[in-house]
Design a protein around this motif. Structure first.
Motif, PDB file in Angstrom:
ATOM      1  N   ARG A 122     -10.353   4.153  42.098  1.00 46.04           N
ATOM      2  CA  ARG A 122      -9.224   3.561  42.813  1.00 46.04           C
ATOM      3  C   ARG A 122      -7.950   3.878  42.042  1.00 46.04           C
ATOM      4  NH1 ARG A 122     -10.558  -1.162  42.420  1.00 46.04           N
ATOM      5  NH2 ARG A 122      -8.989  -2.168  41.098  1.00 46.04           N
ATOM      6  N   VAL A 123      -6.928   4.358  42.759  1.00 47.32           N
ATOM      7  CA  VAL A 123      -5.637   4.690  42.158  1.00 47.32           C
ATOM      8  C   VAL A 123      -4.573   3.820  42.821  1.00 47.32           C
ATOM      9  CG1 VAL A 123      -3.929   6.514  41.793  1.00 47.32           C
ATOM     10  CG2 VAL A 123      -6.374   7.062  41.694  1.00 47.32           C
ATOM     11  N   GLU A 124      -3.772   3.144  41.994  1.00 47.65           N
ATOM     12  CA  GLU A 124      -2.756   2.222  42.524  1.00 47.65           C
ATOM     13  C   GLU A 124      -1.403   2.494  41.876  1.00 47.65           C
ATOM     14  OE1 GLU A 124      -4.126  -1.693  41.674  1.00 47.65           O
ATOM     15  OE2 GLU A 124      -5.834  -1.612  43.061  1.00 47.65           O
ATOM     16  N   GLY A 125      -0.370   2.612  42.701  1.00 47.81           N
ATOM     17  CA  GLY A 125       1.001   2.735  42.209  1.00 47.81           C
ATOM     18  C   GLY A 125       1.245   3.920  41.297  1.00 47.81           C
ATOM     19  N   PHE A 126       0.503   4.974  41.488  1.00 44.21           N
ATOM     20  CA  PHE A 126       0.577   6.140  40.601  1.00 44.21           C
ATOM     21  C   PHE A 126       1.921   6.839  40.817  1.00 44.21           C
ATOM     22  CE2 PHE A 126      -1.565  10.167  38.973  1.00 44.21           C
ATOM     23  CZ  PHE A 126      -1.810   9.642  37.710  1.00 44.21           C
ATOM     24  N   THR A 127       2.709   6.963  39.756  1.00 43.45           N
ATOM     25  CA  THR A 127       4.093   7.430  39.887  1.00 43.45           C
ATOM     26  C   THR A 127       4.484   8.358  38.742  1.00 43.45           C
ATOM     27  OG1 THR A 127       4.791   5.412  41.044  1.00 43.45           O
ATOM     28  CG2 THR A 127       6.516   6.692  39.961  1.00 43.45           C
ATOM     29  N   ARG A 128       5.131   9.435  39.087  1.00 45.51           N
ATOM     30  CA  ARG A 128       5.831  10.285  38.121  1.00 45.51           C
ATOM     31  C   ARG A 128       7.207  10.532  38.707  1.00 45.51           C
ATOM     32  NH1 ARG A 128       4.306  16.449  36.178  1.00 45.51           N
ATOM     33  NH2 ARG A 128       6.006  16.678  34.668  1.00 45.51           N
TER      34      ARG A 128
ATOM     35  N   THR B  11      -0.713  19.052  43.996  1.00 50.26           N
ATOM     36  CA  THR B  11      -1.232  19.534  42.708  1.00 50.26           C
ATOM     37  C   THR B  11      -0.746  18.673  41.565  1.00 50.26           C
ATOM     38  OG1 THR B  11      -1.490  21.814  43.462  1.00 50.26           O
ATOM     39  CG2 THR B  11      -1.166  21.491  41.098  1.00 50.26           C
ATOM     40  N   GLU B  12       0.510  18.238  41.628  1.00 48.09           N
ATOM     41  CA  GLU B  12       1.084  17.427  40.549  1.00 48.09           C
ATOM     42  C   GLU B  12       0.327  16.105  40.387  1.00 48.09           C
ATOM     43  OE1 GLU B  12       4.111  20.343  41.908  1.00 48.09           O
ATOM     44  OE2 GLU B  12       2.722  18.982  42.902  1.00 48.09           O
ATOM     45  N   ILE B  13      -0.078  15.507  41.489  1.00 50.57           N
ATOM     46  CA  ILE B  13      -0.847  14.253  41.424  1.00 50.57           C
ATOM     47  C   ILE B  13      -2.193  14.497  40.752  1.00 50.57           C
ATOM     48  CG2 ILE B  13      -2.055  12.519  42.817  1.00 50.57           C
ATOM     49  CD1 ILE B  13       0.242  12.875  44.890  1.00 50.57           C
ATOM     50  N   MET B  14      -2.869  15.571  41.152  1.00 49.82           N
ATOM     51  CA  MET B  14      -4.198  15.851  40.606  1.00 49.82           C
ATOM     52  C   MET B  14      -4.133  16.196  39.113  1.00 49.82           C
ATOM     53  SD  MET B  14      -5.870  15.104  43.177  1.00 49.82           S
ATOM     54  CE  MET B  14      -5.058  14.574  44.691  1.00 49.82           C
ATOM     55  N   ARG B  15      -3.113  16.941  38.715  1.00 50.61           N
ATOM     56  CA  ARG B  15      -2.960  17.279  37.302  1.00 50.61           C
ATOM     57  C   ARG B  15      -2.724  16.028  36.462  1.00 50.61           C
ATOM     58  NH1 ARG B  15      -1.895  22.320  35.374  1.00 50.61           N
ATOM     59  NH2 ARG B  15      -0.460  21.428  33.841  1.00 50.61           N
ATOM     60  N   ALA B  16      -1.919  15.117  36.973  1.00 50.88           N
ATOM     61  CA  ALA B  16      -1.666  13.874  36.237  1.00 50.88           C
ATOM     62  C   ALA B  16      -2.925  13.009  36.173  1.00 50.88           C
ATOM     63  CB  ALA B  16      -0.516  13.103  36.889  1.00 50.88           C
ATOM     64  N   LEU B  17      -3.686  12.964  37.263  1.00 53.42           N
ATOM     65  CA  LEU B  17      -4.933  12.196  37.270  1.00 53.42           C
ATOM     66  C   LEU B  17      -5.916  12.695  36.219  1.00 53.42           C
ATOM     67  CD1 LEU B  17      -5.960  11.537  40.990  1.00 53.42           C
ATOM     68  CD2 LEU B  17      -5.527   9.842  39.210  1.00 53.42           C
ATOM     69  N   PHE B  18      -5.928  14.003  35.999  1.00 52.93           N
ATOM     70  CA  PHE B  18      -6.878  14.583  35.067  1.00 52.93           C
ATOM     71  C   PHE B  18      -6.340  14.658  33.635  1.00 52.93           C
ATOM     72  CE2 PHE B  18      -9.595  18.277  33.582  1.00 52.93           C
ATOM     73  CZ  PHE B  18     -10.770  17.535  33.555  1.00 52.93           C
TER      74      PHE B  18
ATOM     75  N   LEU C 192      -3.645  16.313  32.568  1.00 52.45           N
ATOM     76  CA  LEU C 192      -2.941  17.544  32.216  1.00 52.45           C
ATOM     77  C   LEU C 192      -1.443  17.319  32.106  1.00 52.45           C
ATOM     78  CD1 LEU C 192      -4.926  19.984  34.510  1.00 52.45           C
ATOM     79  CD2 LEU C 192      -4.822  20.122  32.021  1.00 52.45           C
ATOM     80  N   ASP C 193      -0.903  16.429  32.907  1.00 47.05           N
ATOM     81  CA  ASP C 193       0.518  16.069  32.874  1.00 47.05           C
ATOM     82  C   ASP C 193       0.638  14.551  32.746  1.00 47.05           C
ATOM     83  OD1 ASP C 193       1.238  18.750  33.280  1.00 47.05           O
ATOM     84  OD2 ASP C 193       1.134  18.510  35.465  1.00 47.05           O
ATOM     85  N   GLY C 194       1.796  14.114  32.314  1.00 42.32           N
ATOM     86  CA  GLY C 194       2.013  12.680  32.153  1.00 42.32           C
ATOM     87  C   GLY C 194       2.385  11.991  33.456  1.00 42.32           C
TER      88      GLY C 194
ATOM     89  N   ARG D 229      -4.499   9.898  30.296  1.00 41.79           N
ATOM     90  CA  ARG D 229      -3.434  10.521  29.517  1.00 41.79           C
ATOM     91  C   ARG D 229      -3.856  11.813  28.834  1.00 41.79           C
ATOM     92  NH1 ARG D 229       1.286   8.157  31.217  1.00 41.79           N
ATOM     93  NH2 ARG D 229       1.045   5.891  31.325  1.00 41.79           N
ATOM     94  N   SER D 230      -5.134  12.137  28.881  1.00 47.19           N
ATOM     95  CA  SER D 230      -5.595  13.365  28.245  1.00 47.19           C
ATOM     96  C   SER D 230      -6.815  13.883  28.984  1.00 47.19           C
ATOM     97  CB  SER D 230      -5.950  13.121  26.778  1.00 47.19           C
ATOM     98  OG  SER D 230      -7.124  12.335  26.680  1.00 47.19           O
TER      99      SER D 230
END
Length: 495
Positions: A261-267, A295-302, A304-306, A322-323
């Motif tokens: 479950r992902v909630e309020g995920f923000t960059r 792609t940006e959401i998936m990279r952050a989830l995994f 790869l990005d903050g 975070r890593s």
């Protein structure tokens, strides 16, 4: 339409260690036409064109250009014969400007041997204006998107006054609008009697623009036909050598409990307040137009990005994504959008690419168990049918579909519960696509979950249980399988 033969490749054969890539292939290109070259990954399409571009030398056969037999010893020699190739793996210098990349290898000179920089800028401005390209000539290439770089490669070929232009998967990273612009460019090339060889796995594109189609299979010539003489089903059958049915092997899924479950995920400035969940046995898709933030959401989830805010819960436990090691430890794995840049290690073997994320499991009491590693790699590669001369073959020598299967094998060794797949079938032929879909179905059928990003709506509709649609970094809607349709998805993408 002109019927004059511009180019003939006669009886072309080429072998590499452990594989015969081409076996007596014939190919004829008419002046001022678009000729599509089709076949599964490994059929020999790119190898044949790299021979025409001078990257490889044929073991047998001859090249006849304008009724004259020639030898093409290098890409520079090909350019002298007015042949240009736009590779699927884009070739550019990121730290040079657009104008410099356009003139790369063909610098205009002044009388005293100095480079004519004013002419470079003037010519680049004219080319960019003519092609309606929205960037200044001095813009560094590294600041451009993949789709913009693709268009610069095409402009470069036009600048070199090529009479034959080879395009290898030219739309793999283009938006619909950019594809339309590319097709306009191809039409203008035809109007100037330039011949185009078009390699693509997207059959709908082939039937939109091709005058003739040649099919290769297993390195051999199968058939050349007028585009109007075939339909997609016939073309697929010629490519794979058998009737091809049920492209999407997705049955009714046994959906279980929530596993993520992902909630309020923000960059900030990229995506905002992303809320979604994934259940056991489920394949959840994400669709959005270029720049929507998929792609940006998936990279952050995994990891790869903050990211700036949000909560990620995996198997009932909140995790700090975070890593990459942290995400793997939580039971997640990811196949990236660009497998060549972020997935495979090109100069390492199939075996090394498969086991690289699982090395710790073979360390015990300070000793590395190489025999057990090779046994596990062999078993998993055989299970998912990775086609390779040997496990010690460099992964760069495999077809795109087999490279992708090696990445699946890599993560299957880690035994994840959640797979994030970003464009899992990009640049892969129809036969290999079905194999990837079967791997996905098998993985989800074991009570795991998949999050899939794809630009191909038929793929999402065929494989997903639910689809989330993004626009400008926000989720605009969610569709259940019973609600799937291309208009419904597109409406949410542009609303």
């Amino acid at each position: 339409m002109a019927e004059e033969i511009k180019l003939e490749l006669r009886g072309i054969s080429k072998s590499f260690p452990g594989v015969k890539a081409l076996d007596g292939v014939h190919f004829a290109l008419k002046k001022g036409t678009v000729h599509a070259l089709c076949g599964e990954n490994g059929a020999g399409k790119s190898t044949l064109m790299k021979i025409l571009d001078g990257v490889y030398q044929p073991d047998e056969g001859e090249i006849v250009l304008d009724r004259r037999k020639i030898a093409i010893e290098s890409p520079i020699h090909a350019r002298e014969h007015r042949i240009a190739m736009i590779f699927q793996e884009l070739t550019y210098v990121p730290d040079l400007s657009i104008a410099e990349n356009i003139c790369l290898g063909a610098w205009p000179m002044k009388r005293k041997g100095w480079i004519d920089w004013k002419r470079i800028r003037r010519d680049a401005e004219e080319l960019l204006r003519r092609e309606r390209f929205p960037h200044a000539p001095e813009t560094p290439m590294r600041s451009l998107s993949v789709s913009d770089i693709q268009m610069i490669e095409i402009i470069k070929a036009v600048n070199h006054n090529a009479e034959i232009v080879i395009m290898d998967e030219p739309t793999s990273a283009l938006t619909e609008r950019e594809v339309a612009r590319l097709f306009e460019t191809i039409a203008s090339l035809k109007a100037r009697e330039v011949s185009v060889v078009y390699i693509s796995h997207k059959l709908d594109e082939i039937f939109r623009i091709a005058d003739e189609i040649t099919v290769l299979r297993d390195g051999k010539f199968v058939r050349t036909m007028r585009a109007g003489e075939a339909d997609e089903a016939t073309l697929i059958e010629l490519m794979v050598g058998r009737k091809f049915e049920n492209q999407f092997p997705k049955g009714e899924a046994a959906i279980g409990e929530e596993i993520m479950r992902v909630e309020g995920f923000t960059r900030r400035g990229v995506f905002e307040n992303i809320d979604f969940n994934l259940r056991a046995g489920e394949i959840v898709g994400f669709f959005g137009l270029m720049g929507a933030g998929r792609t940006e959401i998936m990279r952050a989830l995994f990891g790869l990005d903050g990211y700036d805010a949000g909560k990620v819960v995996v198997l009932g436990r909140e995790v700090a994504a975070r890593s990459v090691p942290g995400s793997i430890a939580a039971g997640m794995a990811m196949l990236p959008e660009d497998r060549r840049r972020y997935g495979i290690i090109p100069m390492r073997s199939v075996s090394e690419n498969t086991s690289v994320s699982s090395l710790s499991r073979y360390l015990k009491n300070g000793r590395y168990h190489k025999k057990r590693e090779l046994e596990d790699v062999r078993n998993i590669c055989e299970t998912i049918d990775v086609k390779t001369p040997s496990l010690e073959t460099l992964i760069a020598a495999l077809s795109g579909g087999n490279q992708q299967k090696v990445l699946f094998a890599r993560w299957f060794l880690c035994d994840p519960r959640i797979l994030i797949l970003d464009e899992p079938t990009r640049g892969i032929d129809v036969g290999a696509k079905k194999e990837i879909y079967q791997l996905m179905t098998g993985f989800a059928g074991k009570g795991n979950g998949i999050v899939m990003v794809s630009s191909e709506m038929p793929e999402l509709i065929g494989m997903c249980d639910r689809i989330y649609v993004l626009r400008e970094g926000r989720i605009t809607g969610q569709l259940a399988r019973s609600e799937f349709s291309q208009p419904a998805i597109m409406n949410l993408a542009i609303m």
